[in-house]
Write a protein that holds these residues in place. Structure first.
Motif, PDB file in Angstrom:
ATOM      1  N   VAL A 109      34.614 -79.886 -34.893  1.00 14.12           N
ATOM      2  CA  VAL A 109      34.729 -79.543 -33.543  1.00 14.12           C
ATOM      3  C   VAL A 109      33.446 -78.990 -32.590  1.00 14.12           C
ATOM      4  N   ALA A 110      32.866 -78.036 -33.300  1.00 16.64           N
ATOM      5  CA  ALA A 110      31.778 -77.565 -32.475  1.00 16.64           C
ATOM      6  C   ALA A 110      30.850 -78.813 -31.979  1.00 16.64           C
ATOM      7  N   GLU A 111      30.590 -79.820 -32.932  1.00 21.97           N
ATOM      8  CA  GLU A 111      29.617 -80.774 -32.821  1.00 21.97           C
ATOM      9  C   GLU A 111      30.307 -81.762 -31.667  1.00 21.97           C
ATOM     10  N   ILE A 112      31.697 -81.875 -31.658  1.00 18.72           N
ATOM     11  CA  ILE A 112      32.364 -82.908 -30.657  1.00 18.72           C
ATOM     12  C   ILE A 112      31.987 -82.201 -29.047  1.00 18.72           C
ATOM     13  N   VAL A 113      32.322 -80.949 -29.061  1.00 15.66           N
ATOM     14  CA  VAL A 113      32.068 -80.060 -27.861  1.00 15.66           C
ATOM     15  C   VAL A 113      30.494 -80.254 -27.422  1.00 15.66           C
ATOM     16  N   ARG A 114      29.842 -79.878 -28.454  1.00 18.33           N
ATOM     17  CA  ARG A 114      28.293 -80.003 -27.829  1.00 18.33           C
ATOM     18  C   ARG A 114      27.866 -81.261 -27.556  1.00 18.33           C
ATOM     19  N   LYS A 115      28.228 -82.313 -28.249  1.00 17.37           N
ATOM     20  CA  LYS A 115      27.834 -83.659 -27.733  1.00 17.37           C
ATOM     21  C   LYS A 115      28.568 -84.063 -26.552  1.00 17.37           C
ATOM     22  N   SER A 116      29.743 -83.871 -26.252  1.00 18.99           N
ATOM     23  CA  SER A 116      30.410 -84.210 -24.753  1.00 18.99           C
ATOM     24  C   SER A 116      29.815 -83.522 -23.914  1.00 18.99           C
ATOM     25  N   GLY A 117      29.476 -81.906 -23.935  1.00 13.45           N
ATOM     26  CA  GLY A 117      28.919 -81.449 -23.023  1.00 13.45           C
ATOM     27  C   GLY A 117      27.339 -81.846 -22.618  1.00 13.45           C
ATOM     28  N   THR A 118      26.597 -82.124 -23.766  1.00 11.96           N
ATOM     29  CA  THR A 118      25.455 -82.595 -23.589  1.00 11.96           C
ATOM     30  C   THR A 118      25.327 -83.892 -22.770  1.00 11.96           C
ATOM     31  N   GLU A 119      26.217 -84.849 -23.240  1.00 13.81           N
ATOM     32  CA  GLU A 119      26.025 -86.188 -22.520  1.00 13.81           C
ATOM     33  C   GLU A 119      26.711 -86.036 -21.073  1.00 13.81           C
ATOM     34  N   SER A 120      27.638 -85.221 -20.874  1.00 12.91           N
ATOM     35  CA  SER A 120      28.100 -85.095 -19.306  1.00 12.91           C
ATOM     36  C   SER A 120      27.041 -84.440 -18.472  1.00 12.91           C
ATOM     37  N   VAL A 121      26.299 -83.454 -18.874  1.00 14.00           N
ATOM     38  CA  VAL A 121      25.053 -82.637 -18.393  1.00 14.00           C
ATOM     39  C   VAL A 121      24.066 -83.647 -17.957  1.00 14.00           C
ATOM     40  N   GLU A 122      23.823 -84.578 -19.124  1.00  9.07           N
ATOM     41  CA  GLU A 122      22.696 -85.230 -19.191  1.00  9.07           C
ATOM     42  C   GLU A 122      22.773 -86.500 -17.927  1.00  9.07           C
ATOM     43  N   ILE A 123      24.096 -86.879 -17.791  1.00 12.48           N
ATOM     44  CA  ILE A 123      24.319 -87.923 -16.788  1.00 12.48           C
ATOM     45  C   ILE A 123      23.886 -87.240 -15.508  1.00 12.48           C
ATOM     46  N   LEU A 124      24.337 -85.980 -15.271  1.00  9.32           N
ATOM     47  CA  LEU A 124      24.092 -85.466 -14.053  1.00  9.32           C
ATOM     48  C   LEU A 124      22.654 -84.898 -13.711  1.00  9.32           C
ATOM     49  N   ARG A 125      22.110 -84.536 -14.920  1.00 10.19           N
ATOM     50  CA  ARG A 125      20.683 -84.345 -14.774  1.00 10.19           C
ATOM     51  C   ARG A 125      19.735 -85.261 -14.287  1.00 10.19           C
ATOM     52  N   GLU A 126      20.135 -86.669 -15.152  1.00  8.72           N
ATOM     53  CA  GLU A 126      19.601 -88.127 -14.703  1.00  8.72           C
ATOM     54  C   GLU A 126      19.594 -88.312 -13.278  1.00  8.72           C
ATOM     55  N   ARG A 127      20.791 -88.098 -12.829  1.00  8.47           N
ATOM     56  CA  ARG A 127      21.229 -88.205 -11.268  1.00  8.47           C
ATOM     57  C   ARG A 127      20.170 -87.426 -10.510  1.00  8.47           C
ATOM     58  N   ILE A 128      20.022 -86.325 -10.634  1.00  6.02           N
ATOM     59  CA  ILE A 128      19.474 -84.962  -9.873  1.00  6.02           C
ATOM     60  C   ILE A 128      17.991 -85.755  -9.917  1.00  6.02           C
TER      61      ILE A 128
END
Length: 143
Positions: A109-128
């Motif tokens: 569960v922790a890995e799913i949450v980490r992966k999802s959060g990382t992917e979501s933030v990385e999309i926004l970080r790349e757009r910035i």
């Protein structure tokens, strides 16, 4: 009778003011394109988060089904006649398997949450990053 000059419209006055100050022209298409890219990145980020939430719900459902199956097996084993030491051994084995499953599930569960959060933030970080590059490029073009 002398004809009065027509009053300037507000837009004309503002345009004249901008020309007098030598303000750069605003490219509305660039601004709209920039914000469209921002919204697309936000949409991708939300989709990544939603996919992570779906994975999390599926994992939790799997965990509950597994736990119910284990409990059912344990209950059937307890009902079977046998000596008390055997019964205690079965209970200890059930407790050990339950604890190991809980640790494994918590890690997943922790890995799913980490992966999802990382992917979501990385999309926004790349757009910035891309946005900052666009701003730099537009500034360099105006020099």
């Amino acid at each position: 009778m002398a004809k009065k000059p027509e009053a300037e419209s507000f837009l004309d006055m503002f345009s004249k003011f901008g020309r007098d100050l030598k303000m750069p022209a605003v490219d509305v298409d660039d601004i709209v394109s920039h914000h469209r890219k921002n919204l697309e990145a936000l949409e991708k980020s939300v989709k990544a988060s939603a996919a992570g939430a779906s994975s999390l719900v599926a994992k939790q459902r799997e965990m509950i089904q597994s736990a119910l199956h284990e409990i059912t097996e344990a209950a059937q084993g307890i009902r079977a006649p046998g000596n008390p030491q055997e019964l205690l051994g079965k209970q200890a084995d059930f407790a050990k398997r339950s604890f190991e499953a809980a640790l494994k599930n918590a890690g997943e569960v922790a890995e799913i949450v980490r992966k999802s959060g990382t992917e979501s933030v990385e999309i926004l970080r790349e757009r910035i990053r891309a946005s900052m590059d666009e701003i730099r490029d537009s500034y360099d073009k105006k020099k």
